[in-house]
Design a protein around this motif. Sequence first.
Motif, short mmCIF file in Angstrom:
data_model
loop_
_atom_site.label_atom_id
_atom_site.label_comp_id
_atom_site.label_asym_id
_atom_site.label_seq_id
_atom_site.Cartn_x
_atom_site.Cartn_y
_atom_site.Cartn_z
N PRO A 38 0.77 -1.16 0.09
CA PRO A 38 0.00 0.12 0.04
C PRO A 38 1.05 1.24 0.02
CG PRO A 38 -0.82 -1.50 1.74
CD PRO A 38 0.73 -2.08 1.39
N LEU A 39 0.23 2.34 -0.74
CA LEU A 39 1.03 3.86 -0.79
C LEU A 39 0.92 4.42 0.60
CD1 LEU A 39 0.31 4.59 -4.61
CD2 LEU A 39 2.20 3.52 -3.47
N ILE A 81 8.72 -8.01 -10.55
CA ILE A 81 8.22 -7.16 -11.69
C ILE A 81 6.68 -6.65 -10.96
CG2 ILE A 81 7.08 -7.08 -13.85
CD1 ILE A 81 9.76 -8.20 -14.12
N VAL A 82 6.78 -5.35 -11.16
CA VAL A 82 5.68 -4.56 -11.01
C VAL A 82 4.40 -5.12 -11.82
CG1 VAL A 82 4.35 -2.18 -10.73
CG2 VAL A 82 6.81 -2.53 -10.11
N SER A 83 3.31 -5.56 -11.12
CA SER A 83 2.23 -6.13 -12.08
C SER A 83 1.09 -5.38 -11.95
CB SER A 83 2.08 -7.60 -11.35
OG SER A 83 1.62 -7.83 -10.21
N ALA A 84 0.92 -4.60 -11.16
CA ALA A 84 -0.27 -3.55 -10.98
C ALA A 84 -0.08 -2.51 -10.14
CB ALA A 84 -1.40 -4.35 -10.54
N ILE A 85 -0.69 -1.31 -10.38
CA ILE A 85 -0.80 -0.18 -9.49
C ILE A 85 -2.29 0.25 -9.27
CG2 ILE A 85 0.21 2.41 -9.00
CD1 ILE A 85 2.43 1.46 -10.62
N GLY A 86 -2.81 0.10 -8.47
CA GLY A 86 -4.29 0.50 -8.09
C GLY A 86 -4.76 0.09 -6.83
N PRO A 87 -5.85 0.31 -6.84
CA PRO A 87 -6.69 -0.17 -5.42
C PRO A 87 -6.63 -1.72 -5.10
CG PRO A 87 -8.54 1.17 -6.96
CD PRO A 87 -7.06 0.96 -7.69
N ALA A 88 -6.42 -1.94 -4.07
CA ALA A 88 -6.49 -3.31 -3.32
C ALA A 88 -6.91 -3.23 -2.09
CB ALA A 88 -5.11 -4.12 -3.65
N CYS A 89 -7.50 -4.37 -1.47
CA CYS A 89 -7.69 -4.69 -0.33
C CYS A 89 -6.53 -4.19 0.63
CB CYS A 89 -8.26 -5.94 0.08
SG CYS A 89 -9.88 -6.07 -0.51
N VAL A 90 -6.83 -3.45 1.88
CA VAL A 90 -5.79 -3.13 2.95
C VAL A 90 -6.25 -3.33 4.11
CG1 VAL A 90 -4.61 -1.49 1.35
CG2 VAL A 90 -6.19 -0.76 2.43
N PRO A 91 -5.44 -3.57 5.15
CA PRO A 91 -5.85 -3.54 6.47
C PRO A 91 -6.22 -2.10 7.07
CG PRO A 91 -3.67 -4.12 6.59
CD PRO A 91 -3.91 -3.84 4.88
N HIS A 92 -7.40 -1.63 6.86
CA HIS A 92 -7.58 -0.19 7.36
C HIS A 92 -8.96 -0.22 7.93
CE1 HIS A 92 -8.48 3.92 7.04
NE2 HIS A 92 -7.30 3.96 7.34
N ILE A 93 -9.23 0.78 9.04
CA ILE A 93 -10.59 0.83 9.89
C ILE A 93 -11.72 0.85 8.59
CG2 ILE A 93 -11.74 1.86 11.53
CD1 ILE A 93 -9.36 3.19 12.29
N SER A 94 -11.39 1.73 7.58
CA SER A 94 -12.72 2.00 6.64
C SER A 94 -13.02 0.76 6.00
CB SER A 94 -12.08 3.11 5.90
OG SER A 94 -11.18 2.51 4.96
N LEU A 96 -12.20 0.24 3.23
CA LEU A 96 -12.25 0.52 1.65
C LEU A 96 -10.82 0.01 1.23
CD1 LEU A 96 -13.54 3.80 1.82
CD2 LEU A 96 -14.83 1.94 1.44
N PRO A 97 -10.80 -0.31 -0.16
CA PRO A 97 -9.58 -0.59 -0.90
C PRO A 97 -8.69 0.67 -1.02
CG PRO A 97 -11.50 -1.37 -2.20
CD PRO A 97 -12.01 -0.45 -1.16
N ASP A 98 -7.34 0.71 -0.93
CA ASP A 98 -6.41 1.75 -1.29
C ASP A 98 -5.36 1.23 -2.19
OD1 ASP A 98 -5.68 4.20 -0.81
OD2 ASP A 98 -4.91 3.95 1.03
N VAL A 345 0.44 -7.47 5.19
CA VAL A 345 1.14 -6.94 6.18
C VAL A 345 1.57 -5.43 5.83
CG1 VAL A 345 3.26 -7.12 7.58
CG2 VAL A 345 1.73 -9.04 7.25
N VAL A 346 1.31 -4.52 6.65
CA VAL A 346 1.88 -3.35 6.40
C VAL A 346 2.87 -2.82 7.79
CG1 VAL A 346 -0.02 -2.23 5.14
CG2 VAL A 346 -0.17 -2.50 7.59
#
Lengths: 557, 347
Positions: A38-39, A81-94, A96-98, A345-346
């Motif tokens: 995640p960014l 290799i970077v395969s994707a840059i975009g929203p994905a599921c993250v461990p966050h209270i909201s 929401l994907p980030d 894991v973040v």
Amino acid sequence: MSRELFKFKGGIHPPGHKAESTGRLVHPAPLPKKLVIPLRQHIGNPARPVVNVGERVLKGQLIAAADGAISAAVHASSSGIVSAIGPACVPHISGLPDECITIETDGRDEWIAHGPLDYQALAPADLLARLRDMGLAGLGGAVFPSAVKLDPGAALVCPTLIINGGECEPWITCDDMLMRTQADAILQGVAIMRHLLGSSEILIGIEDNKPEAIAAMQAAAAKLDFAVETVSLPTRYPGGGAKQMIETLTGKQVPSGKLSTDIGIQVFNVGTAHALARAVHHGEPLISRLVTVTGHVLRAQNVEVLIGTPFDTLIQLAGDRDGTTGVLMGGPMMGLPIPDTSVPVVKATNCILVKSAELFPPPPKALPCIRCTRCADACPAELQPQELFRFAKSDDFGRAQEYHLFDCIECGCCSYVCPSHIPLVDFYRYAKSEIWARERDKRAADLARERHEFRLFRQEREKTEKAEKLAAKAQAKRAELAAAPTDASSSGASEADAKKALIAAALARAQAKKAETTPQNTDNLSPDTQHEIAEIEARRAKIREQARKPLESEETP
Amino acid sequence: MPSPFIIDRSSVTQIMAWVLVALLPGIAVYVWLFGPGILITLSLATVTALVAEAAMLKARGYPAKPFLADLSAIVTAWLLALCLPSLAPWWLIITGTLFAIVVAKHLYGGLGQNIFNPAMVGYAVLIVSFPVQMTQWAGPLELTLIEPGAVQLSLAQSAAVIFGGDLPKATLDAITMATPLDVLRTGLHQQLTVDEVMTQPIFGHYGGIGFEWLAAAFLLGGLLLWALRIISWQVPLAFLAGIWLTAGFLHFFDAGRFGAPWFHLFSPSVMLCAFFIATDPVSGATTPRGKLVFGLGAGFLTMVIRTWGGFPDGVAFAILLMNLCVPLIDQYTQPKIYGAARKEPRA
Ligand code: SF4
Ligand code: SF4
């Protein structure tokens, strides 16, 4: 220990469950096929991607740069290799994907060129910028960018440096294991912190349920050429909260709405000190951390995990079992439920706690509040949780704020002790989010009104200007006419022009008059608007301040 | 479900159960002193309370089981029963209990919502409506031993009195006695000095003979609750201090007209109130300083009513009056929060 300790108010003694995960050696987790990084893993602005899809990256390579003053960079945890840059599921209270950068690993785990920094030779500002670019953030849970906290700012020095090895949340043992195995490296990080902050007093606070860690840190501290005091603290949740640790060690309280640096104290988690040493002495950015995997698993343990590794890989590593009722990131008191275990894991992931019905039975049905004030006795923020509950429940948010809702650190002590089993913290979260939402709506409305009023003002100004111009033109025309009254050669057309001009002038005068009689917006509006803008700013500052509150309690317990 | 994911084992049921346990020493002494009649009173109040509670829960659309299991109705019933005279007739017991549960508790919103202490509401209603029946105390054991012709009633005899309907006045007079507070009051009305009244056999070392043992038993149970941290120290201490200081002041001022502070302190109603009634969390103050104010105020008012009021004991009215002040007390005694400006760092 000769040091006089102080007592923070409130607190509870939940069962520790630490032994489950301290029996196995710390070892690196296997390299996963895919890393999702995640960014936004820190507090502040998300990092800005600097790689493209399809690009090959090396381990430790910068893949997203820090953006703005409060931000931290993000790095590839392994080569691939970077395969994707975009929203994905993250461990966050909201929930929401980030934005994330996904890397298909190549199994070679190939490092980018890196080497130690001579931190003593670098100017502090340069060193801080390097640390920001190394992605350093607090590993105790709040993930505040470390470079910001390592800058003493206008004060030039921060006299007291506290290293937080409290780890008061049940089940979590990653800091304990880190202190047992990496005491020297932690203290190398402490030396760098001391260098940057100019601290004269350095204290390491460790709860007394970790005797091995205390012994290891004491032994390592004895080898240093500067004084570091390792202090054993009574075990009491949330004794590892930054504010509580400050009070236990110094007897001082961080004034409400201020930062600990305002009273000359900075607090870092032991993991952060360790990561700092890795960054400076080895040139390794923050790409891995210790994670406790425990609870309803076969082999509870601590593992060295690459940032971006999915939770389920680690749960499988620890041996998943039947009867799992859920997974938490963090401990049972303040942890976050993770509905989807494919999340990565973040930097903030200190623990993966697998629940079962036996270990975490669902709470009995809530009864009404009997005003027993056990919650107030347990509240480390010294609030009156039963009153906050009453106000939050009846949507009386004004009173809730008067009773210091925003000083609540959501530690959960009140819910823990409540004999009526009321989920008190839920009510506080609800009230806080409602208030935030209302503030936001109000701000939006204010902005809209401000814009509307400015448009009115502009229209009014344009009208006046136009009228003035016309009036001036008419005046000129009249003067012209007066100057040549007998000019017979003046054509009918010009006469018609003059008439038109006269009419226009009359109209303009009338309009100007009208403009005059309507409230004098031109003069009054601008200070009004200014005032309103100032008000909006003040409100914003307040909201920002409120948003800072959670930041302030830096290393969460 | 969000955090926290663990909770302590405590529960309302557990708290209420401990309160009942802490009342047992008092009940035991009561039986020893006044005979087993109190057991009938307790049972009758308990059954009435449970039936009333279940009916009210049903009427208000609540599930009966979890709320009956919280035991709070039984606590109310027992506290009221222990305040009633030992030979109170059955209908008095039922009326008081019904008022406590139906009006004071459920009409105010049920568990946790009542402004007034339910047991004290029940008591106040009874003493205002039936002052005569509210004085039907049997003589304590120690007195029945020395008083010629006096006997302690057996369980069957007590039942006969409680369920026997209105007894002829002569029979009643034979088995009931004035309480020490009543004796003191009557004596003072007859222009006797406190010392003269105190020579009567009903007075013991500190309080009334026998009654002081009952007071001690309630004190013991109260200390148990404090040791278990079910009650805080503020309310009982402040309440007892309020009694002692007010009584002490009056006694110092005119020892002939006002009873000694020890006498007032060692009455069963004061001890019961200090540890079991004033400490009721629902209708009491919640802040630490507020609890002190609440206790002191209740103690002071108790003494004022005892001394100048129309009723022999002022505990119930004192508590009800203080219940009224609770929102105000709480509002003005909010403690400082963490990080609020303080004069000096706290040790
Ligand atoms: S602990 Fe629960 S029942 Fe007791 S006062 Fe607090 S919220 Fe009410
Ligand atoms: S969650 Fe908030 S109100 Fe509850 S104990 Fe913690 S700080 Fe106090």
